[in-house]
Write an enzyme that holds these catalytic residues in place. Structure first.
Site, PDB file in Angstrom:
ATOM      1  CE  LYS A  18      -1.883   1.844   4.110  1.00 10.94           C
ATOM      2  NZ  LYS A  18      -1.357   3.506   4.113  1.00 10.94           N
ATOM      3  CG  ASN A  19       2.272   2.678   3.601  1.00  7.95           C
ATOM      4  OD1 ASN A  19       1.176   2.897   3.262  1.00  7.95           O
ATOM      5  ND2 ASN A  19       2.553   2.637   4.545  1.00  7.95           N
TER       6      ASN A  19
ATOM      7  CB  CYS B 209      -4.534   6.213  10.515  1.00 10.51           C
ATOM      8  SG  CYS B 209      -5.160   4.579   9.513  1.00 10.51           S
TER       9      CYS B 209
ATOM     10  NE  ARG C 137       0.607  10.045  10.634  1.00  8.27           N
ATOM     11  CZ  ARG C 137      -0.665   9.521   8.915  1.00  8.27           C
ATOM     12  NH1 ARG C 137      -1.405   8.924  10.178  1.00  8.27           N
ATOM     13  NH2 ARG C 137       0.227   8.546   8.568  1.00  8.27           N
TER      14      ARG C 137
ATOM     15  CG  ASP D  63       3.086   1.261   9.747  1.00  6.23           C
ATOM     16  OD1 ASP D  63       2.849   1.628   8.128  1.00  6.23           O
ATOM     17  OD2 ASP D  63       2.311   2.244  10.159  1.00  6.23           O
TER      18      ASP D  63
ATOM     19  NE  ARG E  49      -7.336   4.562   4.742  1.00  2.60           N
ATOM     20  CZ  ARG E  49      -6.635   5.403   5.000  1.00  2.60           C
ATOM     21  NH1 ARG E  49      -6.758   5.664   6.599  1.00  2.60           N
ATOM     22  NH2 ARG E  49      -5.481   6.198   5.312  1.00  2.60           N
TER      23      ARG E  49
HETATM   24  C1  EPZ Z   1       4.060   6.855   6.409  1.00  2.20           C
HETATM   25  O1  EPZ Z   1       3.528   7.745   7.351  1.00  2.20           O
HETATM   26  C2  EPZ Z   1       2.769   5.593   6.275  1.00  2.20           C
HETATM   27  N1  EPZ Z   1       1.751   6.016   5.048  1.00  2.20           N
HETATM   28  C3  EPZ Z   1       2.815   5.452   7.694  1.00  2.20           C
HETATM   29  O2  EPZ Z   1       1.839   3.942   7.880  1.00  2.20           O
HETATM   30  C4  EPZ Z   1       3.873   5.220   8.336  1.00  2.20           C
HETATM   31  O3  EPZ Z   1       3.195   4.773   9.481  1.00  2.20           O
HETATM   32  C5  EPZ Z   1       4.838   5.875   8.424  1.00  2.20           C
HETATM   33  O4  EPZ Z   1       5.181   6.535   7.006  1.00  2.20           O
HETATM   34  C6  EPZ Z   1       6.542   5.312   9.155  1.00  2.20           C
HETATM   35  O5  EPZ Z   1       6.506   4.291   8.986  1.00  2.20           O
HETATM   36  C7  EPZ Z   1       1.797   5.843   4.471  1.00  2.20           C
HETATM   37  O6  EPZ Z   1       3.320   6.158   3.475  1.00  2.20           O
HETATM   38  C8  EPZ Z   1       0.926   6.412   3.094  1.00  2.20           C
HETATM   39  P1  EPZ Z   1       6.632   9.717   8.391  1.00  2.20           P
HETATM   40  P2  EPZ Z   1       4.128   9.596   7.039  1.00  2.20           P
HETATM   41  O7  EPZ Z   1       6.407  11.636   7.548  1.00  2.20           O
HETATM   42  O8  EPZ Z   1       4.545   9.644   5.960  1.00  2.20           O
HETATM   43  C9  EPZ Z   1       6.194  13.482  11.647  1.00  2.20           C
HETATM   44  C10 EPZ Z   1      -0.241   2.680   7.236  1.00  2.20           C
HETATM   45  O9  EPZ Z   1      -0.593   1.802   8.569  1.00  2.20           O
HETATM   46  N2  EPZ Z   1       6.344  14.464  11.066  1.00  2.20           N
HETATM   47  O10 EPZ Z   1       7.250   8.998   8.005  1.00  2.20           O
HETATM   48  O11 EPZ Z   1       2.649   9.982   7.536  1.00  2.20           O
HETATM   49  C11 EPZ Z   1       4.544  12.500  11.751  1.00  2.20           C
HETATM   50  O12 EPZ Z   1       3.487  12.801  12.909  1.00  2.20           O
HETATM   51  C12 EPZ Z   1       0.263   4.105   7.893  1.00  2.20           C
HETATM   52  O13 EPZ Z   1      -0.033   2.185   6.518  1.00  2.20           O
HETATM   53  C13 EPZ Z   1       6.104  15.706  10.836  1.00  2.20           C
HETATM   54  O14 EPZ Z   1       6.430  15.414  12.785  1.00  2.20           O
HETATM   55  O15 EPZ Z   1       4.901   9.116   8.366  1.00  2.20           O
HETATM   56  C14 EPZ Z   1       5.259  10.858  12.541  1.00  2.20           C
HETATM   57  O16 EPZ Z   1       4.760  10.957  14.306  1.00  2.20           O
HETATM   58  C15 EPZ Z   1      -0.284   4.480   9.694  1.00  2.20           C
HETATM   59  N3  EPZ Z   1       6.459  16.735   9.978  1.00  2.20           N
HETATM   60  C16 EPZ Z   1       6.538  10.804  12.553  1.00  2.20           C
HETATM   61  O17 EPZ Z   1       7.180  12.030  12.074  1.00  2.20           O
HETATM   62  C17 EPZ Z   1       6.099  16.082   9.024  1.00  2.20           C
HETATM   63  O18 EPZ Z   1       6.541  17.216   8.162  1.00  2.20           O
HETATM   64  C18 EPZ Z   1       7.248  10.294  10.990  1.00  2.20           C
HETATM   65  O19 EPZ Z   1       6.117  10.727   9.909  1.00  2.20           O
HETATM   66  C19 EPZ Z   1       6.305  14.733   9.050  1.00  2.20           C
HETATM   67  C20 EPZ Z   1       5.932  13.801   9.823  1.00  2.20           C
END
Ligand code: EPZ
Length: 432
Positions: A22-23, A117, A122, A305, A399
């Site tokens: 998915k991701n 989610c 985020r 995840d 999803r």
């Molecule tokens: C991706 O989310 C995945 N989603 C998530 O999978 C996954 O949990 C996550 O990466 C971590 O591996 C998709 O790929 C669509 P991050 P993403 O940016 O990109 C903070 C699932 O179940 N952050 O690595 O949003 C953020 O709030 C989903 O398939 C900032 O603060 O994850 C989080 O606490 C859930 N500012 C942490 O960093 C930013 O600009 C990691 O977020 C970006 C992120």
């Protein structure tokens, strides 16, 4: 409302084939916006986030055709707007990838704040940091993100912390920028590598994906290509844990074992047998599940995840386990649902650490999925529990998991999708 009804206590047995990731797929689909010719994606999972991404792009003018249920033709040359429709976009995190791809191609983008989610705050500050480094201006207009650049020029981008989404978007915005971009403190997830390979197959010049330094030399033209999405390591891990939780014997096929290493290592720590083959893993249980400690980390650490699913396994392990969620600020909302099944879990005040006291067995109950991976965890709990479990809000689960009830039935599970009206709505005349 559709629900899963599960009669638990049956060990899963047999073989399950894993779908496309998915991701990875949501990012690959958005990346077709950068392509100057038609292209084809294979092994695309049939899940609702994918359908939504394709609907958004069709509404923007792209020609998208299903060649078969998992092969999709994209011709994005006729996209006629840089504004992403609000309704669908604010339901998923992946819509943030339209920021980077529309900016990368049109030097402008107008995208609602991404949804996804509810795992805590985020923000997208690191995404915006990357866009600004390449010369874009950002502001908020009517609640949506607006990006505009006269031109995009390669630059150094140093992320304050590792973020998958911002790494993806930095690649998308840089791939056609003038000159060299160096991304430091980049995410290393398999889906980052998949996107880089996809773009390079079109003629992009991206090196170092999978390490914490990614170098991108901008190119002017991206030619058509045919590319297959990698298998979903989280779907695979979910079935590995389901096999362990039901004391089953399951072969999970169509995987890349290297992507599963942290999950395999933790399962072995818990006394679960895992044999790695070329493109499958064999999971079976012949001893009681042992306690362990989990700390979620960026790749190649233990994936966040997989945290809800693994915590569910630990509720029936011998001894006390500790689970630390270090990526998201609110990823234990499912614990209240597991307690309805008899789980003995306490979560600290900051919502970062769960202490799990193993019990002999979970008991079936009516539970509610609060998000995608927590929903999968509740299905695992129902499969392992004595008695019947009803899981509602299964649209979260759909999803990210292609045909999860069908795949589980093929492994011997007693799980069915039923439409049970909301009890409180029974007999109430709803205004039309
Ligand atoms: C991706 O989310 C995945 N989603 C998530 O999978 C996954 O949990 C996550 O990466 C971590 O591996 C998709 O790929 C669509 P991050 P993403 O940016 O990109 C903070 C699932 O179940 N952050 O690595 O949003 C953020 O709030 C989903 O398939 C900032 O603060 O994850 C989080 O606490 C859930 N500012 C942490 O960093 C930013 O600009 C990691 O977020 C970006 C992120």
């Amino acid at each position: 409302m559709e629900r899963f009804v599960i009669n638990g206590g049956i060990p899963l047995k047999g073989t399950v084939s894993i779908s496309g990731a998915k991701n990875a797929a949501v990012a690959l689909i958005a990346a077709t916006i950068l392509c100057d010719e038609p292209c084809i994606l294979e092994n695309v999972p049939q899940i609702s986030d994918i359908t939504k991404c394709m609907k958004i792009m069709k509404d923007m003018g792209a020609d998208i055709q299903l060649k078969d249920k998992n092969t999709v033709y994209f011709d994005t040359r006729n996209i006629n707007t840089v504004a992403v429709p609000y309704k669908l976009a604010q339901t998923m995190r992946a819509s943030s990838y339209f920021l980077g791809t529309l900016l990368g191609r049109f030097h402008e983008a107008f995208v609602p704040m991404p949804g996804g989610c509810d795992l805590g705050d985020r923000p997208i500050d690191q995404h915006i940091k990357a866009f600004r480094a390449l010369g874009a201006e950002w502001d908020i207009v009517n609640g949506s993100n607006h990006l505009k650049a006269d031109s995009l020029v390669g630059n150094q981008i140093y992320f304050d912390f590792v973020t998958v989404g911002a790494t993806m978007n930095a690649i998308f915005a840089a791939v056609k920028a003038k000159g060299m971009t160096v991304i430091e403190n980049a995410a290393k997830e398999p889906h980052i590598v998949d996107v880089a390979n996809f773009l390079n197959s079109m003629g992009a010049d991206i090196r170092g994906a999978g390490t914490d330094v990614i170098k991108i030399r901008g190119v002017e033209y991206l030619k058509g290509t045919t590319y297959a999405t990698i298998p979903d390591q989280i779907e695979a891990g979910t079935y590995m844990v389901a096999a362990a939780a039901t004391k089953g014997d399951v072969v999970i096929s169509n995987v890349i074992p290297k992507h599963l290493e942290s999950i395999t290592a933790k399962l072995r720590k818990c006394g679960v047998n895992v044999k790695e083959n070329d493109d499958s893993v064999h999971v079976w249980v012949d001893a009681p599940i042992q306690k362990t400690t989990i700390k979620t980390m960026v790749h190649p650490g233990f994936p966040t995840d997989m945290q809800p699913q693994f915590t569910t396994l630990l509720t029936v392990a011998e001894g006390t386990s500790i689970v630390t969620e270090d990526i998201f600020s609110n990823r234990f909302r499912y614990v209240t649902e597991l307690r309805k099944m008899g789980a003995d879990i306490s979560v600290d005040g900051n919502g970062k650490v769960a202490v799990v006291q193993g019990i002999k067995s979970l008991k079936g109950a009516a539970v509610s999925a609060p998000d995608l991976r927590a929903g999968a965890a509740l299905v695992i709990a129902g499969l392992a529990a004595e008695g019947t479990t009803v899981v509602d809000h299964i649209y979260y689960i759909e999803r990210g998991y292609e045909n999860i009830d069908l795949k589980l039935r093929e492994l011997g599970a007693d799980i069915h999708r039923v439409n049970i009206p909301e009890p409180e709505l029974e007999g109430v005349q709803l205004s039309v």
